[in-house]
Every structure is written in C-alpha cells, then in structure tokens.
Design an enzyme around this catalytic site. Structure first.
Site, PDB file in Angstrom:
ATOM      1  N   CYS A  48      19.440 -59.490  -4.827  1.00 53.74           N
ATOM      2  CA  CYS A  48      18.573 -59.350  -3.655  1.00 53.74           C
ATOM      3  C   CYS A  48      18.925 -58.035  -2.955  1.00 53.74           C
ATOM      4  O   CYS A  48      20.033 -57.888  -2.418  1.00 53.74           O
ATOM      5  CB  CYS A  48      18.784 -60.530  -2.714  1.00 53.74           C
ATOM      6  SG  CYS A  48      17.680 -60.553  -1.286  1.00 53.74           S
ATOM      7  N   LYS A  62      29.634 -55.648  39.114  1.00 53.25           N
ATOM      8  CA  LYS A  62      29.590 -55.284  37.697  1.00 53.25           C
ATOM      9  C   LYS A  62      28.530 -54.197  37.524  1.00 53.25           C
ATOM     10  O   LYS A  62      27.345 -54.479  37.523  1.00 53.25           O
ATOM     11  CB  LYS A  62      29.270 -56.495  36.830  1.00 53.25           C
ATOM     12  CG  LYS A  62      29.342 -56.213  35.340  1.00 53.25           C
ATOM     13  CD  LYS A  62      29.102 -57.466  34.527  1.00 53.25           C
ATOM     14  CE  LYS A  62      29.220 -57.151  33.044  1.00 53.25           C
ATOM     15  NZ  LYS A  62      28.222 -56.170  32.592  1.00 53.25           N
ATOM     16  N   ASP A 109      26.113 -51.437  35.999  1.00 57.64           N
ATOM     17  CA  ASP A 109      25.346 -51.323  34.764  1.00 57.64           C
ATOM     18  C   ASP A 109      25.397 -49.872  34.311  1.00 57.64           C
ATOM     19  O   ASP A 109      24.476 -49.087  34.534  1.00 57.64           O
ATOM     20  CB  ASP A 109      23.904 -51.778  34.997  1.00 57.64           C
ATOM     21  CG  ASP A 109      23.150 -51.955  33.690  1.00 57.64           C
ATOM     22  OD1 ASP A 109      23.802 -52.020  32.636  1.00 57.64           O
ATOM     23  OD2 ASP A 109      21.911 -52.030  33.725  1.00 57.64           O
ATOM     24  N   LYS A 138      38.448 -61.333  38.765  1.00 55.92           N
ATOM     25  CA  LYS A 138      39.755 -61.108  38.149  1.00 55.92           C
ATOM     26  C   LYS A 138      40.834 -61.850  38.919  1.00 55.92           C
ATOM     27  O   LYS A 138      40.813 -61.870  40.161  1.00 55.92           O
ATOM     28  CB  LYS A 138      40.110 -59.612  38.158  1.00 55.92           C
ATOM     29  CG  LYS A 138      39.165 -58.718  37.396  1.00 55.92           C
ATOM     30  CD  LYS A 138      39.514 -57.243  37.604  1.00 55.92           C
ATOM     31  CE  LYS A 138      38.527 -56.338  36.883  1.00 55.92           C
ATOM     32  NZ  LYS A 138      38.746 -54.911  37.197  1.00 55.92           N
ATOM     33  N   LYS A 181      26.964 -63.010  35.280  1.00 49.45           N
ATOM     34  CA  LYS A 181      25.804 -62.128  35.153  1.00 49.45           C
ATOM     35  C   LYS A 181      24.594 -62.755  35.844  1.00 49.45           C
ATOM     36  O   LYS A 181      24.339 -63.951  35.714  1.00 49.45           O
ATOM     37  CB  LYS A 181      25.504 -61.857  33.681  1.00 49.45           C
ATOM     38  CG  LYS A 181      26.698 -61.228  32.946  1.00 49.45           C
ATOM     39  CD  LYS A 181      26.307 -60.585  31.660  1.00 49.45           C
ATOM     40  CE  LYS A 181      25.731 -59.214  31.875  1.00 49.45           C
ATOM     41  NZ  LYS A 181      25.514 -58.476  30.627  1.00 49.45           N
TER      42      LYS A 181
END
Length: 677
Positions: free
Chosen positions: A432, A115, A117, A290, A314
């Site tokens: 608000c 994976k 980054d 997968k 992860k």
C-alpha cells in the site's frame, strides 16, 4: 572633540536611549517625545558611523537588524521546553488539585498567569548579556534565532548591574499586539501580499524570517515568565519570588499575574479573564496555573511530556456553522484509515477552515452524517477543527447517510477492524503506497534516525521513481548515485550531504532505531524502556508476550503488537539487512568506573528539597558508589533519602512499609562507612 569626549558621548547616548527604550517598551512609560528620541538616535547613529571603534555592541542602533541567514542552527535545550497538560473544564482542575494535594499536602499556593497566544522562546544570558535565543521547536531542540530576537525592543540585550546569576535561561512568549496585526495585514493586502490569519501566525512567521532587518520592521513584543539556572532553589524559594526578581533585572513581565491561596481563587481569576480577555491589546487563549513553591515542583516532578505541577485552562473555542461537502479517507503509515470532512470554507478563530478530522467510523456514526449536512464546527484547543454536531433542521429529505468504505482507498485491499478498536486498517503494509512511504518518512524523522539531507518529499520522489521500496533501500542509495544525478533539482552537493547523513545515522542508539521501525503502539518512550530492559533486539524477539508486558508502562496489547511484528518473516528479513549495514540493534554498554562499591546491592529513592546538593547531584553520588535508583516506594527499597518538604503520601507509605529514611549527610556517611548508620 577629543577621542575621550567622543567615546563618552557615545556611551552616554547609548545608556540614555536604552533607558528610554526600557521605560517605554517594558514599563509603558514615555519619558521623552518621539521627536526628541529620534533626534538622539540619529545623533548616535552619526557618531557610531564616524567613530565605529567606540560603538557599543549593545547600542539601540543595533536593534534594526541586518544579518541575513539561509539556515537556522538547531540546538538542544539544556532544560526541555515541555508542553503543559490542558483542560477546558473546571472538574479537571479539581482533579489536578487533588493529585497535587495527595503528593505535597495542603500547604501550598498557586500562581495564575495569562496564557499568551504567541511563540515560545528561550533566552540565555551570560554575565547579563543576551547570548542565545532559541525557539521551542519540538521541546527537545529548537532553532537559534538570536539576531531576530535582538530586534524586539522589550527584550534587553544587556542587563543593568544587578544580583543575577552569572548564567541563566529565561522563558517567555513572543506575540504581536492586535492593532499592529491589523495595520500590517492591511498593508500586505494593499500590496497584494498574502495576509496572515491571526497575530500568532504573524509573530511566528516573523521570527523565522531570514533577514533580521525585515524582522525589525514588524513590531513584536515579549512577556517573560519562567527562570532556569543552576542552584535556582538557593536563590529563590518559589516562582513568585523569581518573577519579582526578573522584573528588577529589567525583564518585561505581565502585570496580570496573581497568587491564589485556594482553588476558588483560581476559578475567580479564570472567570474574570474569560470575560475580560477581549479588552487586552493582545490575544490570550487561557490561564496557566502553577504550584508556586520550587521544592513542591521538584516533588511533583514530570511525566514524559508535561510537568505535574502546572496545567493550563483553555477558554472554550469559537463555534461556527458550515456545510459538509464530502468525506475523504487518508491512509497512514500504520495502515490506519482516517476519515476527513471536506467543508465549505468558513472563518473560525482567525483562520479559514476547510477540513476537519472525523477520527473513525464510530464518529461518523455518532454524528449521523449525511451528504450535504450543515454542521457545527469548532477548533479543539484553537488548533484542530472538529465537527461537534449536525444541524438536523437543515438536512435535505433526500440526503443519504455516509457509509464507511469496506476497502482501502489507495490499494483496494479489504479493510480490517480488530476487536476492541475503533480504527479500520489496511493490512497490505508491504503493498500500500501511503504505508510504505509513511514508514520511510517516519524512519528518517528527527526523533528517529534524523537523517540529514533526506526529507519527506525526497522519500516520496524516490519511491515514485522506484529507487526506494523500503527503509533498507535507504542504506543502498550510495549504489544509485548515477541515477540520483539524473533527477531534477538534485545536485551533487545535495547527494553528498544526503549520503553523509545516511552514513552518520548508523551511529544512532538502539532506542532511536527501535522507535524508527514504526512498530504499532511503540512510541519514543516505550522504545526507550524496551531497549533499556532487554538491551538487544534479539532479546526482545526471544521474549514472550507476558515477559514483554512486565516492562513498566507496557501492557498486553502493546506487548502483542511488538511480539507479532518481530515474528513476521518480512520484518525479520528487514532487520537482518539493517544489521548487515551496521545499524545499532543493541545498547552500547559503556564501562562505568565507580568511585566505590559502598552502596552496591542497595536501592534508593530521593524525595524533598536538600540544603547542600541538588537531586541530580545526589543521584550521581549514589550511582557512582554502586547504588541503584528506583522510581517508587516498595518493600524492597533500601533507603529513602528524605529532604525538606517531602510529600506526605510518600512519608506515610515509607512509614507503613518500615523503610529506613536518611538525610543527605547520613547518605554521605553511609558511603564513607557503611556501618555508621
């Protein structure tokens, strides 16, 4: 040299240098010295400059960039770029594996990939030529960055002759190698320019630069890992076959991809790379798993956000220790009050962390936070900082515990906390400021009314100036054009674009408008299901809580929130005014012209892989002949259209309920003659 000789020389040099680029950037093989390569490149540049009529648009000289744009075009993805569900523990992977086996049985294999980054990208090729590169964006639509992508040498601009489809899309990840990141960041520091926190941010920032010549100066790389095209199942049986093919076509595919026959094989792959990831020249933050077979992928399908046939594991995030300096409280558009920890700045996973979400009062109590505490912080998913625990050994004896506020930090209204909920709310929604501003910003968002020329900062400015008090006022802005012209940095062209965007938003379909209203618990998917079920806002309002709760995926709590919202007098008035401006509060019924009524009154479910038609084609055939598609097997189902590799759980349920199963050929026969089956 004759014109023919010059043209042949340019063609020869172009092909030769493209080949060297492919060998070096994709296969990591150097067939020529840098010096000799540069000489040939300069020769080609000189010839192209003197004889531009013979220059090839796919020449390696074109990778240097040069086009400058002031805005990236946004386009919809043909196939949505969905995110993956992720986990940090192996028990979740076992659960994922069991869900897969329940649907498709035990005869399958996984593909495990690193994976990366980096930045997700989608590349479209026509007749072997790169014609479009689009960022992931929000998964539905992204920015066209084709010129910038063409500067990345590992991405082929034109494929060699091969057995590839006439048109296809290939997905991948753009990244920067660690060594390049360190070198470039050092250069920026020397030049007193802002440095980047990590390679991913550097790569993402580079791709969004306006000048492709600047992009070309920064060495980016790209791994390609997923293919989309029409009738893909007829070209390849599985993901592994497609990866082998795209490598042959000339794409840069990561060598560290592996077939896994069992879950234990997957765990071995994960454990190996958890240990060895720091030896790679690029950053990875996990492993993607997968299901290999395309037919099985179709059978597993998708949720609203993720494919059910893939998941990412992860790696655990880095943890650091720092001091809690204070807690502040943010009020969102729904009135939810979220505590935020303000931390002594600390470096964590490549970024400087100053703040962390504390979620709610329960989290503050669970952590037992005191003033000045030393806390352990990690990045959940390497993105969002999170306080894990307090280092009690370092707490001062005089430290006071934090007490959650009883009143809104913005408007000072007493907060409420509904039974069974962890969040405190400010009930003053019409008085608000952050709630009023937040509701308007939500209303104009891309997935809601998508009003071009009207952004979050403009909304806040207009509110502070008293021009906007609620979303209805947006549609009255055309009556305040003189006032708008007095505002700083707001020219006539900006005003015209904004007013055109506001007018165009009136065409947005009912489900978009329903989502835009900002009803608590009503997200994009729920809004769409409500709109499709009830057709009009008046029908939703007339329905009881119990009737609303019968809609798929809508429980009692969501139904109560919808019912309550639509019966508040202020909201009734708001909707009435929006109606008067011409917004779409009902589904536009389109006239459907059927090919026949052969399947009228019959319900169908499609499962498996088919020889002559895709699932989408079969669905269109059924609906165009009066049939209705359903999403699950029940006793009321008329026919299960069964293909190859249908899941065993569906088969067992269909047999138990005695559902009639037919093939695609029998479906066509049923349409031709309803008495033939």
């Amino acid at each position: 040299m004759s014109s023919m000789d010059i043209e042949q020389k340019i063609t020869s040099l172009t092909q030769e240098l493209n080949h060297y680029n492919y060998q070096y950037y994709v296969l990591a093989q150097s067939l020529i010295s840098d010096y000799d390569f540069d000489l040939k490149m300069k020769e080609l540049e000189a010839l192209e400059a003197q004889y531009p009529e013979f220059a090839d648009p796919n020449s390696p000289t074109q990778r240097v960039g040069g086009d400058v744009t002031t805005k990236f075009e946004t386009v919809r993805h043909r196939w949505p770029m969905l995110s993956l569900g992720n986990t940090y523990n192996q028990d979740d992977l076992r659960d994922f594996d069991q869900r897969v086996r329940k649907i498709i049985g035990d005869n399958f294999e996984y593909i495990c990939e690193l994976k990366f980054d980096g930045l997700s990208i989608s590349l479209t090729y026509q007749n072997g030529k790169l014609v479009k590169a689009v960022t992931r964006g929000d998964g539905t639509q992204g920015d066209v960055v084709t010129n910038n992508i063409k500067t990345i040498r590992s991405i082929p601009i034109h494929l060699k002759k091969g057995n590839y489809p006439e048109e296809f899309e290939i997905r991948g990840e753009i990244f920067m190698h660690k060594s390049a990141f360190l070198r470039l960041n050092a250069e920026r520091e020397e030049n007193e320019e802002q440095t980047y926190a990590n390679p991913r941010n550097f790569a993402a920032g580079t791709i969004k630069l306006q000048d492709s010549a600047e992009v070309a100066k920064r060495p980016l790389d790209c791994f390609l890992y997923f293919l989309y095209c029409e009738n893909r199942n007829k070209l390849f049986h599985n993901h592994w076959e497609s990866l082998e093919a795209v490598k042959e076509w000339g794409f840069h595919v990561c060598e560290h991809t592996q077939k896994c026959q069992t879950l234990d094989d997957v765990f071995s792959f994960i454990n190996y790379w958890d240990d060895k990831r720091h030896d790679l020249s690029y950053e990875i933050d996990g492993i993607v798993i997968k299901v290999n077979d395309y037919g099985a992928q179709e059978e597993l399908g998708f949720t609203a956000k993720n494919p059910r046939w893939a998941i990412s594991y992860k790696f655990k995030a880095e943890r650091v220790e720092t001091q809690l300096e204070s807690i502040s409280y943010q009020v969102g558009r729904t009135g939810a009050v979220t505590p935020v920890a303000n931390l002594k700045p600390v470096s964590l996973a490549g970024t400087t962390v100053k703040r962390a979400s504390l979620h709610n009062a329960n989290e503050i109590a669970r952590l037992d936070l005191h003033e000045g505490d030393t806390v352990f912080v990690e990045k959940g998913g390497e993105i969002i900082p999170k306080i894990l625990a307090v280092n009690a050994d370092k707490r001062l004896s005089s430290a006071k515990p934090y007490a959650y506020p009883t009143h809104c930090p913005e408007c000072h209204t007493e907060l409420i906390r509904q039974e069974g909920e962890a969040v405190h709310y400010c009930p003053n929604e019409d008085g608000c400021p952050p709630q009023i501003i937040g509701k308007m910003q939500h209303f104009i968002g891309r997935k809601m009314m998508d009003i071009e020329g009207l952004g979050d900062e403009t909304i806040e400015t207009f509110y502070r100036k008293g021009i906007l008090k609620n979303v209805v006022d947006i549609y009255g802005l055309k009556d305040h054009e003189d006032q708008l012209q007095q505002l700083e940095r707001f020219g006539q062209k900006s005003i015209d674009n904004m007013l055109k965007g506001i007018e165009k938003s009136k065409e947005k379909p009912f489900e978009k408008l329903l989502f835009a209203l900002g009803i608590r618990h009503v997200g994009e998917t729920i809004a769409k299901k409500l709109a499709q079920h009830f057709k009009t806002i008046d029908a939703i309002k007339a329905a009881s809580v119990e009737e609303i709760a019968t809609v798929q995926d809508i429980g009692i709590r969501i139904a109560e929130s919808i019912h309550e919202y639509l019966h508040v007098p202020a909201h009734e008035e708001l909707i009435a005014k929006l109606k008067s401006y011409g917004l779409q509060f009902e589904i536009e019924e389109k006239e459907v012209i059927l090919d026949s009524n052969a399947l009228t009154g019959q319900t169908f479910l499609i499962s498996g892989v088919f020889t002559n038609h895709s699932r989408e084609e079969l669905t269109a055939i059924i609906e165009s002949n009066g049939g209705k598609m359903v999403s699950s097997i029940s006793a009321k189902l008329s026919y299960l259209v069964a293909g190859d590799k249908m899941g065993p759980s569906k088969l067992a349920k269909a047999e138990k309920l005695n559902i009639k199963m037919i093939t695609e050929d029998e479906l066509l026969a049923l349409i031709a003659d309803t008495t033939s089956i």
